[in-house]
Scaffold this motif. Structure first.
Motif, short mmCIF file in Angstrom:
data_model
loop_
_atom_site.label_atom_id
_atom_site.label_comp_id
_atom_site.label_asym_id
_atom_site.label_seq_id
_atom_site.Cartn_x
_atom_site.Cartn_y
_atom_site.Cartn_z
N LEU A 199 0.83 -1.21 0.00
CA LEU A 199 0.00 0.00 0.00
C LEU A 199 0.86 1.26 0.00
CD1 LEU A 199 -2.60 -1.15 2.68
CD2 LEU A 199 -3.03 -0.96 0.23
N GLU A 200 1.87 1.26 0.86
CA GLU A 200 2.73 2.44 0.97
C GLU A 200 3.60 2.62 -0.27
OE1 GLU A 200 3.12 2.86 5.82
OE2 GLU A 200 4.60 1.64 4.76
N ASP A 201 4.00 1.51 -0.87
CA ASP A 201 4.78 1.61 -2.12
C ASP A 201 3.99 2.27 -3.23
OD1 ASP A 201 6.96 0.44 -0.94
OD2 ASP A 201 6.59 -1.56 -1.74
N HIS A 202 2.66 2.23 -3.13
CA HIS A 202 1.80 2.85 -4.14
C HIS A 202 1.25 4.19 -3.67
CE1 HIS A 202 2.02 -1.20 -5.88
NE2 HIS A 202 1.65 -0.65 -7.01
N GLY A 203 1.90 4.77 -2.68
CA GLY A 203 1.59 6.13 -2.28
C GLY A 203 0.47 6.29 -1.29
N ILE A 204 -0.06 5.20 -0.74
CA ILE A 204 -1.14 5.30 0.24
C ILE A 204 -0.54 5.60 1.61
CG2 ILE A 204 -3.00 4.06 1.41
CD1 ILE A 204 -3.46 2.53 -1.19
N ASP A 205 -1.08 6.61 2.27
CA ASP A 205 -0.65 7.00 3.61
C ASP A 205 -1.43 6.15 4.62
OD1 ASP A 205 0.08 8.28 5.95
OD2 ASP A 205 -1.07 10.11 5.56
N VAL A 206 -0.74 5.19 5.25
CA VAL A 206 -1.38 4.27 6.19
C VAL A 206 -1.05 4.71 7.61
CG1 VAL A 206 -1.61 1.88 6.95
CG2 VAL A 206 -1.20 2.38 4.53
N ARG A 207 -2.08 4.99 8.39
CA ARG A 207 -1.89 5.43 9.77
C ARG A 207 -2.58 4.44 10.70
NH1 ARG A 207 -2.20 12.07 9.67
NH2 ARG A 207 -1.43 12.35 7.53
N LEU A 208 -1.76 3.77 11.52
CA LEU A 208 -2.25 2.73 12.42
C LEU A 208 -2.32 3.23 13.85
CD1 LEU A 208 -0.19 -0.28 11.02
CD2 LEU A 208 -2.53 0.38 10.43
N GLY A 209 -3.17 2.60 14.66
CA GLY A 209 -3.29 2.95 16.06
C GLY A 209 -3.90 4.31 16.30
N VAL A 210 -4.74 4.75 15.38
CA VAL A 210 -5.32 6.08 15.48
C VAL A 210 -6.74 6.05 14.92
CG1 VAL A 210 -4.46 6.87 13.23
CG2 VAL A 210 -4.86 8.54 15.05
N SER A 211 -7.59 6.96 15.38
CA SER A 211 -8.95 7.03 14.90
C SER A 211 -9.36 8.47 14.64
CB SER A 211 -9.92 6.40 15.92
OG SER A 211 -9.88 7.13 17.14
N VAL A 212 -10.49 8.64 13.98
CA VAL A 212 -11.06 9.96 13.77
C VAL A 212 -12.03 10.23 14.90
CG1 VAL A 212 -12.44 11.43 12.25
CG2 VAL A 212 -10.83 9.79 11.26
N VAL A 213 -11.83 11.32 15.64
CA VAL A 213 -12.69 11.62 16.78
C VAL A 213 -13.59 12.82 16.53
CG1 VAL A 213 -11.09 10.61 18.45
CG2 VAL A 213 -10.89 13.04 17.88
N GLU A 214 -13.24 13.64 15.52
CA GLU A 214 -14.04 14.84 15.28
C GLU A 214 -13.83 15.30 13.85
OE1 GLU A 214 -14.56 19.39 17.14
OE2 GLU A 214 -13.27 17.91 18.14
N VAL A 215 -14.83 16.00 13.32
CA VAL A 215 -14.74 16.59 12.00
C VAL A 215 -14.90 18.11 12.13
CG1 VAL A 215 -15.85 16.79 9.74
CG2 VAL A 215 -15.63 14.55 10.83
N ASP A 216 -14.03 18.85 11.48
CA ASP A 216 -14.16 20.31 11.38
C ASP A 216 -14.70 20.61 9.98
OD1 ASP A 216 -13.95 23.06 11.18
OD2 ASP A 216 -12.01 23.15 12.21
N HIS A 217 -16.02 20.78 9.87
CA HIS A 217 -16.62 20.93 8.55
C HIS A 217 -16.30 22.28 7.92
CE1 HIS A 217 -19.89 23.65 9.86
NE2 HIS A 217 -19.79 22.99 10.99
N THR A 218 -15.82 23.22 8.71
CA THR A 218 -15.48 24.54 8.15
C THR A 218 -14.18 24.49 7.35
OG1 THR A 218 -14.27 25.23 10.13
CG2 THR A 218 -16.64 25.69 10.06
N THR A 219 -13.31 23.53 7.68
CA THR A 219 -12.02 23.42 7.00
C THR A 219 -11.84 22.08 6.28
OG1 THR A 219 -10.95 22.52 8.99
CG2 THR A 219 -10.94 24.93 8.69
#
Length: 562
Positions: A199-219
């Motif tokens: 995945l990373e060799d094809h340019g995908i940014d893989v982030r492990l051990g983390v989650s999305v907790v909030e969205v800032d819809h203004t930005t």
């Protein structure tokens, strides 16, 4: 004579399979199907490939048109009519439009996408689940496939990673966010690491051990659990699904902790006259004999077929499954069948593993590709318990062979006895499956220990000093100059080992490696014959070490190999 009325709840995969088989079983049955959406029988697994344009049109995702169910199979189809309640004692189904009695009921409601707790997600328009045709339509109607540059995918399971690959093929920048410590949680960490590398060799940014907790819809920023902010044009959520079973769970149906309904081999639930099939049902794990949840299209179709036949008076069984799966990752494929180390340990099952790296085609044939196979088996009986595979060519063929071997409860000794097809474009004369059987057999009685590179790296790092062990590299010097070596390794080529055995302290533990494992095995036998006390051969050799561990020294970095 009164007609049997069969009601089917759910029209995606298991439901239509049940309807068609029920009709073939009983021409006179009255078959009614309720589907809460306006679509039946479409290919959810094809949606990622429709995003990239590999599947050219939305219509190609539709497996069966509603008219076919109605005309060919005589199904009374109720679209956009969700079932709101079921009374098992009175044998009644309720919807907003009516009350319907049944003689037999097939519950095929599938699973619902899980939305994790993300603050402000309700005010953020640029997101969708990655599960249904309605989700696909939402993405396409938004126009983001033309306008967006960056997509974020929440979840690194099969659908999440297939979606990530196809978005890259569509020219998008992609970030994958996964709360767990690895992608593809059902695979062993070694194979998950290989997938992450691709995945990373094809340019995908893989982030492990983390989650999305909030969205800032203004930005258009996602706020992550580690405090970082990530700008994205669009968020696709594909973390998991939950069996859609509350309607029957409330009525006392037996189920797994996640809600999946327990069924027997006839697909009967614990409630009389109610069958269940598909992602809402838990079937028998054929390795353990316990119930397991396998939300896969293969089981949905087979389970639906059995449920429909039996609801119509037939006698069809679906014995269960054992988790066979495969996924394309760019030029590679990753596959598994049966149980892996994590599930075996959770179940308290003793096992031994053998990993091999072999060419999927002969060395003399152009463009040979390596194939990694790890098999897990009972150390007492040799009966196969599971397998995992990774490679660029022939993964699909070998996983199906091993899945068949698991079903037949073959041992690793049986694998070399299989009469597998051979021709240079397809396989070596000794197929990798056969090699895996040979290597497992060799390791069981030879007196040396076969260890994974992960186990070896851990053992070496925990040693008091490099002087407390011997790390023996039996490759030729040209290979070392080209590929590198493991730090603190002593290089004695295999063909020189007998004449230089005095250079090795035979009282110390000796870890042996070659390129892929075969020469390491031969070297291990030589060491044992010279009374070396403890010999460990690195499964998959330097190739596995370099691919999985990645800590490699180059000859130009030092004056010589230690």
């Amino acid at each position: 004579m009164k007609k049997t009325r069969i009601i089917i709840v759910g029209g995606l995969s298991a439901g239509p399979s049940a309807a068609a088989k029920a009709r073939r079983t009983d021409e006179n049955a009255e078959i009614i199907m309720f589907e809460k959406t306006s679509h039946v029988s479409y290919a959810t697994c094809g949606i990622p490939y429709a995003l990239s344009g590999k599947i050219k049109t939305r219509d190609k995702l539709i497996v069966v048109q509603p008219e076919l169910l109605e005309k060919r199979f005589g199904v009374e189809l109720h679209l956009d009519e969700p079932v709101t309640d079921i009374d098992p004692e009175a044998h009644i189904v309720y919807t907003d439009k009516g009350v319907y009695e049944y003689d037999k009921l097939v519950f095929a409601t599938g699973g619902q996408a899980v939305l994790p707790p993300i603050k402000n997600i309700e005010s953020f328009e640029n997101w969708a689940h990655a599960k249904t045709l309605e989700d696909f339509d939402r993405v396409m109607k938004s126009g983001v496939m033309d306008s967006a540059e960056h997509f974020t995918i929440l979840g690194a399971g099969l659908i999440g990673l297939e979606t990530a690959e196809n978005l890259v093929h569509a020219g998008k920048k992609v970030t994958v966010i996964e709360l767990g410590v690895q992608v593809l949680a059902n695979w062993d960490v070694k194979f998950a690491h290989l997938a992450k590398n691709v995945l990373e060799d094809h340019g995908i940014d893989v982030r492990l051990g983390v989650s999305v907790v909030e969205v800032d819809h203004t930005t258009n920023e996602l706020i992550l659990s580690n405090g970082k902010r990530l700008y994205t044009d669009y968020l696709l959520i594909g973390i998991s699904i939950k069996p859609n079973t509350q309607m029957l769970v409330r009525k006392g149906a037996r189920h797994l902790p996640n809600g999946a309904l327990l069924v027997n081999k006839h697909m009967e639930t614990s409630i009389p006259d109610i069958y269940a099939a598909g992602d809402c049902a838990a079937i028998t794990n054929m390795i353990t004999g316990e119930h397991s949840w396998y939300p896969m299209g293969t089981h949905s179709n087979k389970g639906g077929r059995a449920a429909g036949a039996n609801a119509a008076g037939g006698n069809v069984t679906f014995e269960g499954g054992y988790g066979t799966a495969i996924m394309k990752i760019f030029d590679y494929a990753i596959a598994r069948s049966g149980m892996g180390p994590k599930s075996l340990e959770r179940a308290g099952i003793q096992f031994k593993s053998t990993l091999i790296i072999a060419g999927s085609t002969p060395g003399f044939f152009p463009d040979q590709k390596d194939l990694l196979i790890e098999i897990h088996y009972d150390p007492g009986t040799g009966v196969l318990l599971g397998a995992e595979l990774f490679g660029e060519h022939g993964v699909d063929k070998r996983v199906d062979v091993l899945a068949t071997a698991l079903y037949a409860r073959l041992t690793f000794d049986d694998l070399p006895r299989l009469d597998l097809a051979y021709a240079p474009p397809f396989s070596a004369a000794k197929d990798p499956v056969v090699v895996a059987g040979f290597v497992a057999g060799n390791s069981m009685g030879a007196g040396y220990h076969e260890v994974s590179v992960v186990e070896a790296a851990r053992a070496l790092s925990q040693s008091v000093s490099p002087a407390s062990y011997t790390l023996l590299d039996v490759r030729n010097p040209t290979e070392i100059h080209k590929e590198g070596f493991i730090q603190h390794a002593l290089n004695i080529p295999l063909d020189e080992l007998r004449g230089r055995i005095n250079e090795i302290d035979l009282d110390r533990p000796t870890y042996v490696y070659c390129a892929k494992g075969l020469r390491g095995y031969m070297a291990s036998l030589i060491l044992l014959h010279h009374n070396c006390k403890k010999v460990y051969n690195l499964a998959g050799g330097f190739t596995a070490w370099k691919t999985i561990i990645g800590e490699v020294k180059q000859v130009e970095e030092v004056s010589h190999v230690s």
